[in-house]
Write a protein that holds these residues in place. Structure first.
Motif, mmCIF file in Angstrom:
data_model
loop_
_atom_site.group_PDB
_atom_site.id
_atom_site.type_symbol
_atom_site.label_atom_id
_atom_site.label_comp_id
_atom_site.label_asym_id
_atom_site.label_seq_id
_atom_site.Cartn_x
_atom_site.Cartn_y
_atom_site.Cartn_z
ATOM 1 N N HIS A 288 12.360 -48.130 -50.225
ATOM 2 C CA HIS A 288 11.126 -48.332 -49.463
ATOM 3 C C HIS A 288 10.849 -49.817 -49.306
ATOM 4 N N LEU B 103 3.920 -46.608 -50.342
ATOM 5 C CA LEU B 103 4.198 -48.012 -50.603
ATOM 6 C C LEU B 103 4.679 -48.721 -49.338
ATOM 7 N N SER B 104 5.424 -48.024 -48.517
ATOM 8 C CA SER B 104 5.908 -48.622 -47.269
ATOM 9 C C SER B 104 4.775 -48.808 -46.263
ATOM 10 N N ARG C 164 5.436 -41.214 -52.647
ATOM 11 C CA ARG C 164 5.174 -42.540 -53.228
ATOM 12 C C ARG C 164 5.861 -43.619 -52.401
#
Length: 261
Positions: free
Chosen positions: A102, A37-38, A33
């Motif tokens: 992140h 997201l990064s 996740r």
């Protein structure tokens, strides 16, 4: 080195000179996740999944898996970061992320970040000049990685403390390593200290739970191996959840606390 894995960029942030890397032996879904997201809104030169665990299906075709021996302790993780990461990174810089750290705002990327060999969140607990550290979400140059590979072992000391405090003077003197100033680091990321302006990223589960819903926060905590969170972190998250009416998260923290005891 295989062909670069480029990710789509919805904001026009192209970083072909930066590798995104997750190094982990725990919480693969939560780490995936953080990686996803990064990647959202940034085109990296390459994306590495460095783990004894295969990348989850959600990252299929989006990362390059570098299998390693299990990292069974913080010491093992620190040794890997110091000794082995340099051999896997082919770009000028690497952005290291973890399940609880992140990118949160790609628009906050500043090209000035690349002027330094190491940048991470500010450590407010230190009052001397060496206050930029926090490796959980950090940008490191390949020069730094290669210099760290020649350092002595860090023993029980965490690798970020070892690099940014214990060995900082030696790295600056012998290798001309440049650590980012606190003012720039505060715009890069936050951990225990937030700046007045939004940051590019963050680190810390105590920050993560503020960024997601009650259900998602409880789910993230539930999937972590026992003792992957320290008692003080569990206590801090639990009290925060109660104060903010996050009852699912509070219940999950209480369950883990009972199992711990």
């Amino acid at each position: 080195m295989p062909a670069p894995v480029l990710t789509p960029s919805s904001t026009g942030v192209a970083l072909p000179q930066v590798t995104l890397a997750a190094i982990t032996s725990i919480a693969p879904e939560a780490t995936a996740r953080a990686v996803a997201l990064s990647m959202a809104g940034i085109a990296f030169g390459e994306v590495l999944w460095i783990s004894d665990l295969a990348p989850p299906p959600s990252l299929a075709g989006r990362v390059r898996w570098e299998p390693i021996a299990p990292l069974t302790s913080r010491d093992a993780y620190s040794r890997f970061m110091l000794r082995d990461l340099a051999g896997l990174v082919g770009t000028d810089h690497v952005l290291c992320v973890q399940w609880d750290g992140h990118v949160i705002d790609p628009a906050r990327w500043d090209p000035a970040f690349l002027d330094f060999d190491y940048i991470g969140a500010v450590w407010p607990q230190f009052r001397d000049g060496a206050v930029v550290g926090n490796g959980g979400f950090s940008l490191r140059s390949r020069r730094l990685l290669q210099a760290c590979a020649a350092l002595p072992g860090c023993g029980p000391e965490a690798e970020d403390v070892f690099i940014c405090r214990t060995m900082r003077s030696r790295l600056e003197r012998d290798h001309a390593i440049r650590f980012a100033p606190p003012e720039l680091a505060a715009r890069f990321a936050y951990e225990r200290e937030r700046g007045t302006a939004p940051a590019f990223g963050f680190h810390g589960v105590f920050n993560l739970v503020e960024l997601v819903s009650d259900r998602e926060a409880a789910g993230l905590v539930a999937q972590l191996p026992m003792r992957s969170l320290a008692r003080n972190e569990l206590r801090e998250i639990g009290w925060w959840a109660l104060r903010h009416g996050r009852l699912r998260l509070a219940a999950e923290v209480a369950r883990r606390w009972r199992r711990w005891l």
